[in-house]
Design an enzyme around this catalytic site. Structure first.
Site, PDB file in Angstrom:
ATOM      1  N   ASP A 146       0.860  -1.182   0.000  1.00 39.76           N
ATOM      2  CA  ASP A 146       0.000   0.000   0.000  1.00 39.76           C
ATOM      3  C   ASP A 146       0.902   1.240   0.000  1.00 39.76           C
ATOM      4  O   ASP A 146       1.448   1.623   1.034  1.00 39.76           O
ATOM      5  CB  ASP A 146      -0.910   0.015   1.236  1.00 39.76           C
ATOM      6  CG  ASP A 146      -1.989  -1.072   1.180  1.00 39.76           C
ATOM      7  OD1 ASP A 146      -1.810  -2.074   0.449  1.00 39.76           O
ATOM      8  OD2 ASP A 146      -3.013  -0.920   1.878  1.00 39.76           O
ATOM      9  N   LYS A 209      -6.773   3.351  -3.391  1.00 39.54           N
ATOM     10  CA  LYS A 209      -7.181   3.348  -1.986  1.00 39.54           C
ATOM     11  C   LYS A 209      -7.335   4.785  -1.532  1.00 39.54           C
ATOM     12  O   LYS A 209      -6.570   5.663  -1.948  1.00 39.54           O
ATOM     13  CB  LYS A 209      -6.091   2.616  -1.179  1.00 39.54           C
ATOM     14  CG  LYS A 209      -6.276   2.606   0.322  1.00 39.54           C
ATOM     15  CD  LYS A 209      -5.172   1.764   1.001  1.00 39.54           C
ATOM     16  CE  LYS A 209      -5.158   1.960   2.495  1.00 39.54           C
ATOM     17  NZ  LYS A 209      -4.056   1.232   3.160  1.00 39.54           N
ATOM     18  N   LYS A 245     -10.136   0.241  -2.464  1.00 42.54           N
ATOM     19  CA  LYS A 245     -10.020   0.049  -1.013  1.00 42.54           C
ATOM     20  C   LYS A 245     -10.287   1.353  -0.276  1.00 42.54           C
ATOM     21  O   LYS A 245      -9.430   2.224  -0.201  1.00 42.54           O
ATOM     22  CB  LYS A 245      -8.622  -0.470  -0.652  1.00 42.54           C
ATOM     23  CG  LYS A 245      -8.428  -0.676   0.864  1.00 42.54           C
ATOM     24  CD  LYS A 245      -7.054  -1.265   1.195  1.00 42.54           C
ATOM     25  CE  LYS A 245      -6.818  -1.308   2.693  1.00 42.54           C
ATOM     26  NZ  LYS A 245      -5.462  -1.774   3.041  1.00 42.54           N
TER      27      LYS A 245
END
Lengths: 309, 292, 491
Positions: A146, A209, A245
């Site tokens: 991430d 995300k 996400k």
């Protein structure tokens, strides 16, 4: 230390002027509609289980220790063993230094280890450091990375730079999946959220995300909807499915269901899988479990009966 | 012919024609009727306008709507003021015309003065009525919402029979100051000023087609005024033999706005008011989100 | 857009039925007319059934008022106008209207359920839009009652007397509120005729008016069909007619009122253009299209029934629209997840069907969502027509159903020309991200309500009404007061 020279081909950077504008009020109206859906009975149980399976169980604290991470992994494996037919969460999400610990703790279980990287959460580090951060996490066994984008560069209009950095990190990920955190709370407008989404997808993001969880606001439904719509347009254009996400601020089962309604009505069935949708959350799992228990027994639940790891 | 008589100049009489699209044609029908002075002498042959003249006038009025309705309020005000100025310069002519049609000279003078003053009055409203009648509406959602007035479009006016100048202008001015264009049927019995007023308009920077003036018989033309599908509103000022009801009835064909101004005293100050403008206006409400 | 990739909305996760609880709803078997503060049997002796369009089963019997009944109601209204209602202080009149607003809020769920039962609209809409807006309307106008002297500069505002009000079946309670609230605030008394297919919420409103202790005769509700309306329009002692419905009937009313001193306002049909420019926020525009034509099954006079989309984005918009249509749930109006409920009546259902056939006969391409619809009841899937032009009847005529005709345009001028190429002028939609263009367009469209970057929004403070054949007068806001007042010069 100066940044390496830009070596991305300008033609690969998407023309963000072609990204459609976003009207905030219209987006909020739409997300309000999702929240009006009444999800009951079987459809609720199905949604709760799906939500559980999409959770990236997360601990990203300065005070994290191997002990804490091992407990979290234990929770990931044993969500609530007295409930039957529970899925497991999708991943455990930790800092790079904890990847090895998590990897060991999850051995033999089909749960991914996700690691934040690239000088999370601010991303304020030289490119070389970010790349090294990423390589080390991957080297320690992270299945998913991430990363954070350079918000400063993005806000300055240095889209090529941001694009190139994402592409470089993607390359450093190797087989690990790359989630690109836009940190939407620092982008200011939904127009920028949409543009950053397009940039990240074109640069190779497997997921986009919303947030690090360290900045408020974190994930919101309007922000998530705009990103889902960007994913849809990118899919229309390239036939590649990018995942989504939302992270930070989703702590209740009810919210999770509303997000799933939004996902379902925006991208359809194909995205209703942990392969393409995740919740970045730490306390969501227990609320979902309480709801599932309530559905099973009919009695409203107390948090005292659910493990807090 | 005696030498004495030869020295007296023969006056040149005016041909009274109708006014359509900024031009002065004769009626396409070729018909006329005669108006006489008190002593019964022929004063003028007046065009007995036809429904085809009316049709042409509506075409001209419709064509003028986009330009005139989007002319700035300031400029519309100046143009109306200009009409007043021009009329002021031709007071004598209008007073003469009124007296020749039987109006006492003091009354004729007063009527012309009142007409000029009314033009100036409405000229002043051009950039103000919008502020009086518009609103910002505090809707409860995240939207900016406001209502403004817009011209309804083409207004057909059956001008008052008994007030050949003041009554005529009292109906034209509020219609055009609000951005409408109009087709007017002047007084049947007092038609001279209507046509002379068209000449004033012609020299007042009023764009062609904004005001179109016909003369003729109400009885014949009334129904066509009311039933024309490209007329948005109709103003009538007389209600002889149930004609008001006929106008209303025929106007329903395209849901015209019907404005009755029957039995008014046109010299009354009550005719100076912005509600005569709003009579031929539409309220348009616009919504827009407030967001980022 | 490659056009290859398709989203899948078939199967997968389905929402379980989420029926609205209706156990607390009380409906009489038979309703009389509400005249002079009480429910009374009709002089006509006749009753008709009102049915649930989702099940085709009867809900209640409702009185059919004849001329004598209408006369009785008008007399009661006159007596109340000459008596208590005019003698009361304006502030007190306002308090009664506030009371209606509050009681409506208290009983909102009950009204919502009955509205959906009787008219077929989704409970989500009756619950979140119709009923709250109705209450808001009463609340808004209640406050005007003692402030009328500030509304019209230089004018003395006076009540007209008895207002006869005739309302349609698409927003039964909301239209009753739009009519009754300003009329009462301005000091008039009313005789209201609800539509014959949707009389129940008006009759429940009558109960509420009685419970709110309004003086008898201030509000009278007479149910019936067209002849009841005609009797009301033609009654000599009515001072004002307010009508919402079709342009055809509006035209008849305007003719019938010719030669009388009755004031009138008419809210008639529409065929609004929803204009999407290439620079618009496309995803929100798609929502606006959906909201514009599929709201209330398309039974909306201001529906955005003509989509004008700029050629550069036409394929994209249509693709997104089709995907979005797959997520619209058609079915049981009482299910909280229903997006498109039942078509209001058998007659309307037939009419829409005829237009669907006509559209195809005219050579247009029809697209409908693949959503299932229930077996019994009156239903219509959300429908698009592409390949249409101005000359198609489905582009010109009001269908009053969930049916959208899609045309494209190239330049702003072409868009404006097409948008205005209609006898109607009720509403219009404009979607562009460019501010200057919004104002240019809002001016250019000849319609009474313009939604820019939004659609189908309503508010009690916002005047509503049409240009051209869409009607005369405005309802809502300050402008809506003038319809119920005589405005004499202040001396």
């Amino acid at each position: 230390m100066s940044e390496p020279a830009l070596h991305v081909k300008p033609s690969l950077v998407p023309d963000l002027n072609r990204v459609p504008p976003v009207d905030e009020v219209g987006v909020i109206e739409r997300t309000t509609r999702f929240c009006k859906r009444s999800i009951k009975k079987d459809s609720k149980i199905e949604a709760l289980k799906l939500a559980l399976s999409m959770i990236d169980l997360t601990t990203l604290e300065g005070q994290d220790t191997p002990g804490k991470v091992r407990q979290l992994c234990q929770k990931a494996i044993h969500l609530h063993d007295t409930l039957d037919d529970l899925p497991h969460v999708a991943a455990v999400c930790v800092y790079p230094t904890m990847v090895g610990v998590a990897k060991n703790a999850l051995t033999g279980h089909d749960i991914n280890v996700a690691s934040v990287a690239t000088a999370f959460p601010s991303g304020m580090a030289p490119r070389a450091v970010k790349l090294e951060d990423t390589r080390m996490a991957v080297g320690d066994g992270a299945d998913e990375i991430d990363m954070v984008i350079s918000r400063g560069a993005f806000l300055q209009g240095e889209y090529g730079l941001v694009f190139e950095e994402i592409a470089a990190i993607k390359e450093a990920c190797g087989d690990a999946h790359l989630k690109v955190i836009l940190e939407t709370g620092e982008l200011g407008t939904l127009d920028r959220v949409r543009r950053a989404s397009v940039l990240a997808m074109h640069a190779g993001a497997d997921f986009i995300k919303t947030s690090t969880g360290k900045i408020q606001p974190a994930a919101t439904m309007p922000v998530t909807l705009v990103m889902l719509q960007a994913i849809r347009d990118y899919y229309y254009e390239t036939d590649r499915r990018v995942g989504m996400k939302p992270a930070g601020g989703i702590s209740k089962a009810k919210q999770a269901i509303q997000y799933l309604v939004m996902l379902h009505e925006t991208l359809g069935n194909d995205w209703m899988t942990p392969d393409l949708f995740r919740f970045g959350a730490s306390s969501l799992a227990n609320d979902v479990l309480m709801q599932l228990q309530k559905q099973k027994t009919g009695a409203y639940q107390s948090a005292d009966y659910f493990s807090k790891d | 012919m005696s030498p004495k008589a030869a020295s007296k100049r023969v006056p040149v009489a005016k041909t009274y024609k109708i006014y359509i699209g900024g031009k002065f044609p004769r009626t396409e029908s070729g018909r006329y009727y005669t108006v006489t002075d008190k002593s019964g002498d022929v004063m003028a042959n007046i065009c007995q306008g036809s429904r085809k003249d009316f049709r042409e006038a509506v075409v001209a009025a419709r064509a003028a709507v986009p330009g005139w309705s989007s002319t700035s309020a300031y400029l519309r005000g100046q143009i109306l003021y200009r009409i007043g100025e021009m009329l002021e310069g031709r007071r004598a002519q209008f007073i003469a015309e009124l007296t020749s049609q039987g109006v006492a000279s003091a009354a004729a003078e007063a009527e012309v003065s009142a007409t000029i003053d009314r033009l100036i009055y409405y000229a002043g409203w051009a950039d103000k009525y919008q502020q009086v009648f518009s609103s910002v509406n505090p809707v409860s959602s995240s939207h900016f919402n406001f209502s403004v007035l817009e011209a309804t479009g083409v207004v057909a006016i059956l001008a008052p029979e008994q007030s050949g100048l003041l009554g005529l202008i009292s109906n034209i001015a509020p219609a055009i100051v609000g951005g409408n264009t109009c087709v007017v049927l002047g007084s049947e019995s007092l038609p001279l000023c209507a046509i002379s007023f068209a000449e004033v308009l012609e020299s007042s920077d009023v764009p062609a087609g904004v005001v179109n003036i016909l003369t003729g018989f109400k009885e014949e033309l009334r129904e066509h005024f009311a039933s024309h599908m490209d007329v948005n509103a109709i103003v009538y000022c007389d209600d002889e033999q149930n004609s008001g009801a006929e106008i209303q009835q025929a106007s329903a064909i395209n849901i015209k706005r019907v404005i009755s101004r029957v039995d008014r005293r046109w010299d009354d100050a009550e005719n100076d008011n912005p509600y005569l403008i709003s009579d031929t206006q539409e309220t348009k409400t616009t919504w827009h989100p407030i967001g980022r | 857009m490659s056009g290859q990739s398709k989203l899948s909305f078939d199967g997968g996760w389905e929402y379980a039925p989420a029926p609205q609880d209706i156990s607390h709803i009380q409906l009489e078997k038979k309703y009389g007319l509400f005249i002079d503060g009480d429910f009374v049997a009709p002089e006509s002796g006749n009753y008709f059934e009102t049915i649930n369009p989702a099940t085709e089963k009867p809900l209640a019997k409702v009185a059919a008022a004849n001329g004598a009944d209408v006369d009785k109601a008008v007399r009661a209204a006159r007596k109340a106008f000459d008596g208590p209602w005019s003698k009361m202080s304006a502030a007190d009149r306002g308090k009664y209207i506030y009371r209606i607003a509050r009681m409506l809020q208290e009983r909102s769920r009950e009204f919502a359920v009955i509205e959906s039962l009787d008219g077929g609209k989704p409970i989500r809409e009756s619950r979140d839009i119709d009923i709250p807006l109705s209450a808001a309307h009463f609340f808004y106008y209640a406050g005007w009652a003692d402030k009328l002297q500030y509304a019209f500069p230089g004018r003395e505002a006076q009540a007209l007397g008895v207002a006869g009000q005739i309302i349609p079946w698409n927003f039964p309670l909301l239209m009753a509120a739009w009519k009754i609230a300003p009329a009462l605030a301005c000091g008039n008394t009313v005789v209201l005729k609800p539509a014959e297919t949707t009389p129940l919420t008006a009759l429940k409103l009558a109960e509420l008016v009685r419970d709110a202790d309004l003086p008898p005769g201030v509000v009278n509700i007479v149910t019936g069909a067209g002849d009841t309306g005609t009797a009301l329009v033609e009654h000599d002692d009515v001072n004002k007619i307010a009508f919402t419905g079709s342009t055809a009937v509006g035209r008849l009313i305007q003719q019938r009122l010719a030669g009388t001193a009755k004031k009138y306002t008419l809210e008639l049909g529409g065929k609004a253009a929803n204009i999407i420019f290439a620079d618009a926020a496309i995803d929100q525009a798609v929502e606006g299209i959906v909201n514009g034509i599929f709201f209330n099954q398309g039974h909306v006079c201001c529906a955005g029934s003509r989509l004008l989309v700029q050629e550069a984005v036409a394929d994209e918009v249509i693709q997104k629209l089709k995907d979005r249509m797959e997520t619209l749930i058609v079915g049981d109006p009482l299910d909280k997840n229903t997006d498109i409920g039942a078509i209001n009546s058998a007659a309307q259902h037939k009419r829409i069907d005829e237009y669907l056939k006509l559209g195809q006969e005219e050579g247009a391409e029809m697209y409908q969502s693949s959503r299932p619809v229930p077996a019994s009841g009156y239903w219509c899937r959300p429908t698009l027509f592409t390949g249409v032009s101005q000359s198609n009847r489905i582009v010109q005529e009001e269908i009053f159903g969930p049916v959208l005709a899609i045309q494209t345009f190239r330049t702003m001028e072409e868009g404006v020309t097409k948008a205005n190429n209609t006898p109607y002028g009720l509403s219009g939609g404009i979607w562009t991200d460019k501010g200057a263009k919004i104002f240019k367009m809002t001016r250019a469209i000849r319609a009474g309500v313009i939604w820019a970057n939004t659609f189908n929004k309503f508010d009690p403070t916002s005047p509503f009404g049409g240009y051209k054949e869409s009607g005369v007068g405005r309802e809502g806001g300050l402008h809506g007061l003038s319809a119920y007042l005589s405005l004499e010069p202040r001396r």
